[in-house]
Design a protein around this motif. Structure first.
Motif, short mmCIF file in Angstrom:
data_model
loop_
_atom_site.label_atom_id
_atom_site.label_comp_id
_atom_site.label_asym_id
_atom_site.label_seq_id
_atom_site.Cartn_x
_atom_site.Cartn_y
_atom_site.Cartn_z
N ILE A 214 0.85 -1.19 0.00
CA ILE A 214 0.00 0.00 0.00
C ILE A 214 0.89 1.25 0.00
CG2 ILE A 214 -2.02 1.09 1.07
CD1 ILE A 214 -2.64 -1.54 2.44
N ASN A 215 1.03 1.89 1.13
CA ASN A 215 1.99 2.97 1.29
C ASN A 215 2.31 3.11 2.77
OD1 ASN A 215 0.29 5.13 2.59
ND2 ASN A 215 -0.82 5.02 0.66
N ARG A 216 3.36 3.85 3.06
CA ARG A 216 3.86 3.92 4.43
C ARG A 216 2.78 4.33 5.42
NH1 ARG A 216 7.51 8.89 6.20
NH2 ARG A 216 5.41 9.76 6.07
N ASN A 217 2.03 5.39 5.12
CA ASN A 217 1.08 5.91 6.09
C ASN A 217 -0.04 4.92 6.41
OD1 ASN A 217 2.59 8.21 6.16
ND2 ASN A 217 1.21 9.43 4.91
N VAL A 218 -0.57 4.27 5.37
CA VAL A 218 -1.64 3.28 5.60
C VAL A 218 -1.09 2.09 6.38
CG1 VAL A 218 -3.24 1.69 4.48
CG2 VAL A 218 -2.97 4.01 3.59
N LEU A 219 0.10 1.63 6.04
CA LEU A 219 0.69 0.51 6.76
C LEU A 219 0.84 0.84 8.24
CD1 LEU A 219 3.50 -0.64 4.28
CD2 LEU A 219 1.25 -1.67 4.62
N LEU A 220 1.32 2.02 8.54
CA LEU A 220 1.51 2.42 9.94
C LEU A 220 0.17 2.52 10.66
CD1 LEU A 220 4.27 5.16 9.50
CD2 LEU A 220 4.57 2.84 10.38
N GLU A 221 -0.82 3.10 9.99
CA GLU A 221 -2.13 3.28 10.61
C GLU A 221 -2.83 1.95 10.89
OE1 GLU A 221 -6.40 5.48 9.56
OE2 GLU A 221 -4.59 5.95 8.40
N ASP A 222 -2.65 0.98 9.99
CA ASP A 222 -3.41 -0.27 10.09
C ASP A 222 -2.61 -1.42 10.69
OD1 ASP A 222 -5.49 1.07 8.94
OD2 ASP A 222 -5.22 0.23 6.93
N MET A 223 -1.42 -1.15 11.19
CA MET A 223 -0.55 -2.23 11.67
C MET A 223 -1.23 -3.08 12.74
SD MET A 223 2.48 -3.38 10.89
CE MET A 223 3.35 -1.99 10.16
N GLY A 224 -1.94 -2.45 13.67
CA GLY A 224 -2.61 -3.20 14.72
C GLY A 224 -3.68 -4.14 14.17
N ALA A 225 -4.38 -3.70 13.13
CA ALA A 225 -5.40 -4.54 12.51
C ALA A 225 -4.76 -5.75 11.82
CB ALA A 225 -6.22 -3.74 11.51
#
Length: 278
Positions: A214-225
């Protein structure tokens, strides 16, 4: 909805910084070229003032230029058909359009018609993900492909033995395209294309393997999921970010409980493999 393409001319060291800046204001796909890079954003999220303000911060740091254009679905398809060339990944995987000749001497073949979706295999992140997939056990697995684009990684997963792949993307035409490409590759019975973001996974059982390009920001935001939806002992493959962002991705992944295993780099882009502890 159409895309806006911002074409940036900048030296490599400055391009990396500008990509990070544009990602912060919503640009979600980037493609390198000989002059710099192209950044893409949904038309309704585009702001010329945002781009101008970002570029102004780096005046004097190198020769920088940029321009933008709207890419309609019709123009995107025309550009793609004009420029798309078949390619081979890791000496094993042929990626081609239906109008290209087959490569029966290669172990795997993926036929792609991308409409307005990203992910023909030509971008470094897609090629890196496929290269990593070739070294991951997919046999009989239940796989999640987040940010599926054309569905190329989902098709690859089935060819590597996956029993089921849930391919998820936030763009309606992308989810449609992934379904079409599953049909084109005769894996439609094992690939489910679903419109949505990580909230579209609600009620799903954990997966054996997750692919997240995806991209860095989405990966960081969704890491817990991702941690919630990956089985114990299962691998997760990340891409969509630059080498300089790997420490940030690794920190977030390890905070979520994943263990780092390895990563590949190509033209400053990264695909990294982590695992949920057993």
């Amino acid at each position: 909805m159409d895309y806006v393409e911002v074409r940036v001319q900048a030296p490599r060291e400055l391009s990396d910084i500008l990509v990070a800046e544009l990602a912060e204001v919503g640009y979600n796909t980037f493609e390198d070229n000989d002059e710099g890079f192209c950044a893409y954003i949904d038309e309704d999220q585009f702001s010329a003032d945002n781009v101008a303000e970002i570029m102004s911060r780096y005046e004097g740091m190198g020769s920088v230029g940029y321009e933008h254009r709207v890419i309609t679905r019709q123009n995107w398809n025309a550009e793609w058909e004009k420029n798309f060339q078949p390619l081979v990944i890791a000496d094993q995987v042929s990626v081609r359009a239906p109008f290209h000749e087959a490569r029966p001497e290669l172990k795997h073949e993926i036929v792609i018609m991308p409409r307005m979706s990203f992910g023909t295999g030509h971008h470094d992140t897609t090629a890196l993900m496929i290269t990593n997939q070739l070294h991951i056990d997919h046999q009989g697995k239940r796989v999640l492909d987040m940010g599926c684009g054309t569905g190329i990684l989902a098709v690859m997963a089935v060819q590597l033995g996956a029993d089921y792949v849930l391919a998820v993307d936030v763009e309606p035409w992308t989810a449609e395209n992934a379904a079409d490409n599953a049909l084109e590759n005769n894996v439609q019975d094992k690939v489910e294309a679903r419109l949505g973001d990580v909230t579209a996974l609600e009620g799903e059982e954990p997966f054996d393997l997750i692919l997240a390009n995806i991209n860095r920001n989405v990966l960081l935001e969704d890491m817990g999921a991702y941690a919630q939806y990956l089985k114990s002992g299962g691998p997760i493959l990340f891409s969509g970010f630059y080498e300089d962002d790997l420490p940030l991705i690794r920190e977030a992944a390890e905070k979520a409980g994943f263990q780092y295993e390895s990563h590949l780099v190509q033209n400053h882009w990264v695909s990294a493999v982590f695992r949920q502890p057993a």
